[in-house]
Design an enzyme around this catalytic site. Sequence first.
Site, PDB file in Angstrom:
ATOM      1  N   ASP A  68       0.867  -1.172   0.000  1.00  0.00           N
ATOM      2  CA  ASP A  68       0.000   0.000   0.000  1.00  0.00           C
ATOM      3  C   ASP A  68       0.908   1.228   0.000  1.00  0.00           C
ATOM      4  OD1 ASP A  68      -2.274   1.698   0.399  1.00  0.00           O
ATOM      5  OD2 ASP A  68      -3.249   0.051   1.468  1.00  0.00           O
ATOM      6  N   ASP A  75      -2.856   4.705  -2.413  1.00  0.00           N
ATOM      7  CA  ASP A  75      -3.876   5.346  -1.585  1.00  0.00           C
ATOM      8  C   ASP A  75      -4.256   6.729  -2.128  1.00  0.00           C
ATOM      9  OD1 ASP A  75      -5.195   4.985   1.128  1.00  0.00           O
ATOM     10  OD2 ASP A  75      -4.241   6.936   1.426  1.00  0.00           O
ATOM     11  N   HIS A  90     -11.256  -2.444   3.264  1.00  0.00           N
ATOM     12  CA  HIS A  90     -11.232  -2.069   4.687  1.00  0.00           C
ATOM     13  C   HIS A  90     -11.981  -0.767   4.983  1.00  0.00           C
ATOM     14  CE1 HIS A  90      -8.249   0.299   2.713  1.00  0.00           C
ATOM     15  NE2 HIS A  90      -8.128   1.058   3.780  1.00  0.00           N
ATOM     16  N   ASP A  91     -12.494  -0.110   3.955  1.00  0.00           N
ATOM     17  CA  ASP A  91     -13.226   1.142   4.147  1.00  0.00           C
ATOM     18  C   ASP A  91     -14.732   0.968   3.958  1.00  0.00           C
ATOM     19  OD1 ASP A  91     -10.861   2.591   4.520  1.00  0.00           O
ATOM     20  OD2 ASP A  91     -10.649   2.978   2.365  1.00  0.00           O
ATOM     21  N   GLU A 114      -6.162   3.940  -5.972  1.00  0.00           N
ATOM     22  CA  GLU A 114      -7.427   4.245  -5.311  1.00  0.00           C
ATOM     23  C   GLU A 114      -7.792   5.661  -5.740  1.00  0.00           C
ATOM     24  OE1 GLU A 114      -9.576   4.623  -0.983  1.00  0.00           O
ATOM     25  OE2 GLU A 114      -7.615   5.478  -1.333  1.00  0.00           O
TER      26      GLU A 114
HETATM   27  C1  GLC Z   1      -7.785   5.705   1.810  1.00  0.00           C
HETATM   28  C2  GLC Z   1      -7.698   4.495   2.694  1.00  0.00           C
HETATM   29  C3  GLC Z   1      -8.349   4.805   4.001  1.00  0.00           C
HETATM   30  C4  GLC Z   1      -7.592   5.938   4.634  1.00  0.00           C
HETATM   31  C5  GLC Z   1      -7.475   7.136   3.698  1.00  0.00           C
HETATM   32  C6  GLC Z   1      -6.403   8.066   4.156  1.00  0.00           C
HETATM   33  O1  GLC Z   1      -9.086   6.009   1.471  1.00  0.00           O
HETATM   34  O2  GLC Z   1      -8.250   3.383   2.054  1.00  0.00           O
HETATM   35  O3  GLC Z   1      -8.400   3.702   4.862  1.00  0.00           O
HETATM   36  O4  GLC Z   1      -8.227   6.324   5.824  1.00  0.00           O
HETATM   37  O5  GLC Z   1      -7.141   6.779   2.394  1.00  0.00           O
HETATM   38  O6  GLC Z   1      -5.148   7.516   3.966  1.00  0.00           O
END
Ligand code: GLC
Length: 558
Positions: free
Chosen positions: A98, A200, A329-330, A255
Amino acid sequence: MEKRWWKESVVYQIYPRSFCDSNGDGIGDLNGITGKLDYLKELGIDVIWLSPVYKSPNDDNGYDISDYQAIMDEFGTMEDFDRMLATAHEKGIKIMMDLVVNHTSDEHKWFIESRKSTDNPYRDYYIWRPAKEDGSLPNNWGSCFSGPAWEYDKTTDMYFLHLFSKKQPDLNWDNPAVRQDVFDMMNWWLKKGVDGFRMDVISLISKEPGLPDKEPGINGYATFNVSANGPHVHEYLQEMRQKALNNADTITVGECSGVTLEEAKKYARSDEKELNMVFQFEHMDVDSDEKAGKWTTRKMDLRDLKKILTRWQKGLQDIAWNSLYWENHDQPRSVSRFGNDSDEYREISAKMLATCIHMMQGTPYVYQGEELGMTNIYFDKLEDYRDIESINYFEEFTESGLMTPEHMMKCLMLRSRDNARTPMQWDDSKQAGFTDGEPWIKVNQNYKKINAAQQLEDPDSVFHYYQKLIRLRKEKDIIVYGEFEPLYREDEQIFAYTRKQDQEKLLTVCNFSDKNAEVEVPEEFKGAECLITNLGRKEFEGKIVLNPYEAFVLYYKH
Ligand code: GLC
Ligand code: CA
């Protein structure tokens, strides 16, 4: 279409904190993961996406990194990491790290320097602004975790930007030194042998010049998506491709909060100048509220979900590549959200959802526990929650009177990220076999019924259904590459589509409802072979009546 190993792979996401605890401190760790690689091998996945394992004060469970080249104490040591990587490679499993580089922790040495003075060499590593002339915040942007995106720092009498928590200051990607440091760090990991990166919120790295005010949302602040797909994001990713990613044969997924189909065609274009694929969020917003966003109890309309996924399937065909997912995980658990987690329908609907997503074009992602049909935890007390987003929004929305505590609690029960973060359910022993100690977040009490040990024994389990879907993908090229075409677009219960490639075709039919549903199997699938089904159906011709949550896939070769 170009064939690529990362198109043919299935990725499994591990959230290390909640996966497996090897030393009884209640926190999952690297040695715990190494011990479970055979389980993943058995499932048949090719790549692990490892949520952050770097040094971190854990304000946001590792997404706030204080040292990119060290391991979080609670997760183990760099030797543990190296052993995990080597063992995974021996078993033919790749590791995707990640990469969290939109921001660092405020405890990162760059930020510690940056905040010292306006002429510190690291000052421009972050985004500092003075108050507006009237003394108000530099602009109206909000943090993704509630409140404003600006934090005052008295040393230099300025504010720094944080699109996430105030312990996650945003890096200034317009500074070439920041980019070079990030690329050097990526190369360090690639040299170690990691196989790629999940990036991320990478769509947020290029901020609009001047940082202008934007349309405010329900709490008075503009959402963090204001800086999505900024003016230089593609340029920076192309530079990353040249200076880091091309140094190895990598898998990359961005992401991309706020990504549109048109933008995705740039990020994930098949010419491979930027990323291999993106995570888009439109189908995750299918049950959102126009004003309150995810904090609602709304249920989705299947027609909306079909419209979105169809647009992405058809829109990227031959141009770019899709990622396929229901969970991470979100997000809350998919069986609780899009299926049905009652005793009667949990297994069936978990298998239906798996069928629906795994038969599409793209690279499928399985989130830990999804392959068991793990459900939401539905915590009804704020003290059980651990997630900064859930806790902050509960406080902000109830204190400001925007929502009653009762209503907000209902929203958390359905939407909190903690639903996905309860410990992995390995067996029916105390704490679900996750730890010998006290877990950092409560185990879902349904672990006696839902756990890996029991499902490994049962040939009809959700686990074995996922295993079969993954195996089918390896056997049949068309599942990876075939062209997608939707059927029955206006049907409110059924999601059906075909895939076609040369002499072959596939038909996937899924009943998303808890009622029977009538469907007409197209003539052209007369005499087709059934590849997989969740209810043992044998008849597939003409008009048929599907049971609640029934799904099947037919295959035909001319
Ligand atoms: C992304 C991650 C999340 C995190 C955010 C800030 O959306 O998936 O879990 O809180 O970024 O890094
Ligand atoms: Ca541990």
